[in-house]
Motif scaffolding. Structure first.
Motif, PDB file in Angstrom:
ATOM      1  N   PHE A 153       0.816  -1.207   0.000  1.00 14.84           N
ATOM      2  CA  PHE A 153       0.000   0.000   0.000  1.00 14.84           C
ATOM      3  C   PHE A 153       0.853   1.263   0.000  1.00 14.84           C
ATOM      4  CE2 PHE A 153      -2.530  -3.347   1.951  1.00 14.84           C
ATOM      5  CZ  PHE A 153      -3.683  -3.281   1.181  1.00 14.84           C
ATOM      6  N   GLU A 154       0.422   2.227  -0.792  1.00 17.59           N
ATOM      7  CA  GLU A 154       1.134   3.505  -0.837  1.00 17.59           C
ATOM      8  C   GLU A 154       1.025   4.232   0.500  1.00 17.59           C
ATOM      9  OE1 GLU A 154       1.262   7.536  -3.590  1.00 17.59           O
ATOM     10  OE2 GLU A 154       0.067   5.811  -4.233  1.00 17.59           O
ATOM     11  N   TYR A 155      -0.140   4.151   1.114  1.00 11.85           N
ATOM     12  CA  TYR A 155      -0.354   4.729   2.443  1.00 11.85           C
ATOM     13  C   TYR A 155      -1.165   3.747   3.286  1.00 11.85           C
ATOM     14  CZ  TYR A 155       1.127   9.221   0.552  1.00 11.85           C
ATOM     15  OH  TYR A 155       1.844  10.229  -0.022  1.00 11.85           O
ATOM     16  N   VAL A 156      -0.876   3.746   4.572  1.00 13.04           N
ATOM     17  CA  VAL A 156      -1.634   2.959   5.538  1.00 13.04           C
ATOM     18  C   VAL A 156      -2.078   3.907   6.653  1.00 13.04           C
ATOM     19  CG1 VAL A 156      -1.542   1.118   7.264  1.00 13.04           C
ATOM     20  CG2 VAL A 156      -0.429   0.806   5.045  1.00 13.04           C
ATOM     21  N   VAL A 157      -3.378   3.974   6.890  1.00 13.55           N
ATOM     22  CA  VAL A 157      -3.939   4.880   7.894  1.00 13.55           C
ATOM     23  C   VAL A 157      -4.673   4.054   8.946  1.00 13.55           C
ATOM     24  CG1 VAL A 157      -5.350   6.926   8.295  1.00 13.55           C
ATOM     25  CG2 VAL A 157      -4.274   6.580   6.062  1.00 13.55           C
ATOM     26  N   SER A 158      -4.420   4.366  10.209  1.00 14.43           N
ATOM     27  CA  SER A 158      -5.056   3.666  11.328  1.00 14.43           C
ATOM     28  C   SER A 158      -6.087   4.557  12.007  1.00 14.43           C
ATOM     29  CB  SER A 158      -4.003   3.241  12.352  1.00 14.43           C
ATOM     30  OG  SER A 158      -4.596   2.880  13.584  1.00 14.43           O
ATOM     31  N   GLY A 159      -7.195   3.974  12.405  1.00 11.96           N
ATOM     32  CA  GLY A 159      -8.235   4.719  13.098  1.00 11.96           C
ATOM     33  C   GLY A 159      -7.812   5.266  14.437  1.00 11.96           C
ATOM     34  N   GLU A 160      -6.738   4.710  15.029  1.00 15.42           N
ATOM     35  CA  GLU A 160      -6.287   5.195  16.333  1.00 15.42           C
ATOM     36  C   GLU A 160      -5.660   6.590  16.229  1.00 15.42           C
ATOM     37  OE1 GLU A 160      -3.279   2.801  18.147  1.00 15.42           O
ATOM     38  OE2 GLU A 160      -1.937   2.860  16.404  1.00 15.42           O
TER      39      GLU A 160
END
Length: 235
Positions: A153-160
């Motif tokens: 993945f180019e970016y990984v975003v976490s809900g935390e």
């Protein structure tokens, strides 16, 4: 893997082999890439039973797709209901982790059919891929490593990273900012009501991976697919 807080690596199109209607696909993780929602539901049911709580199936199903923040509030409530005192979210999570670590998770065995090949194929067709999951970043990394997708993945975003994750749209709005793309040029792939709601609130076209085990409706999604490889047939 590029965390959301870091600068993205330059994206180079590899030459599209077929037309695709979006510039980027933002994936949810649990329930979409790995069939973890059902597994986690079994875990929480077992944990609640050990605490002496008699939860209905409706109460359990209501947890599917909820945020990490919601999970912490739920744990605090459960411990209090079980007469274990009023804990902070951090204290409740420590007790949960001590219990859960005795139950090893085989994430590789939970990969949904065709998920890895689909995620790998999209960039070959000139489509950018990102991930936006409500799970904590350490959990995301554990799953992606187990599935061989740590570099996918180019970016990984976490809900935390947000005060509230899904169904609030912030996680998807942030992913769009990182990609530098408008919502109408992207779609997201979700399964749960909170995730579908978050995607719609962010202005994304929402593709739902069909899920019929938890009694919720996916009707708010723009399209429902049975398996991830069907993404490659979108036009």
């Amino acid at each position: 893997m590029v965390r959301a807080s870091a600068c993205g690596r330059p994206f180079v199109r590899e030459g599209a082999v077929s037309a695709f209607p979006f510039d980027a696909v933002i994936f949810d993780m649990d329930g979409v890439i790995v069939d973890t929602e059902y597994y986690y539901l079994g875990e929480t049911a077992a944990f609640a039973k050990e605490l002496g709580l008699n939860l209905t199936q409706e109460e359990l199903n209501g947890q599917v797709g909820t945020s990490h923040q919601f999970f912490l509030r739920m744990l605090v409530d459960w411990f209090e209901r079980a007469g274990k005192g009023h804990l902070t979210g951090e204290e409740a999570l420590i007790r949960w982790d001590e219990w859960a670590h005795k139950r090893p998770r085989d994430y590789q065995a939970l990969i949904n059919p065709g998920a890895v090949d689909t995620i790998r194929e999209l960039p070959r067709r000139g489509v950018r891929v990102a991930l936006a999951s409500s799970s904590p970043m350490d959990s995301i990394e554990e799953v992606l490593n187990a599935c061989g997708l740590s570099d996918a993945f180019e970016y990984v975003v976490s809900g935390e990273q947000f005060k509230e994750s899904k169904p609030e749209p912030d996680i998807y709005l942030h992913a769009l900012d990182l990609l530098g793309l408008p919502a109408n040029r992207c779609c997201c792939v979700e399964d749960s009501v909170p995730g579908i709601t978050a995607g719609k609130r962010a202005g994304l076209t929402v593709i739902a991976k069909r899920e019929e085990r938890f009694g919720f409706s996916q009707d708010a999604a723009d399209k429902i697919i049975d398996q991830l490889p069907e993404l490659l047939t979108l036009s």
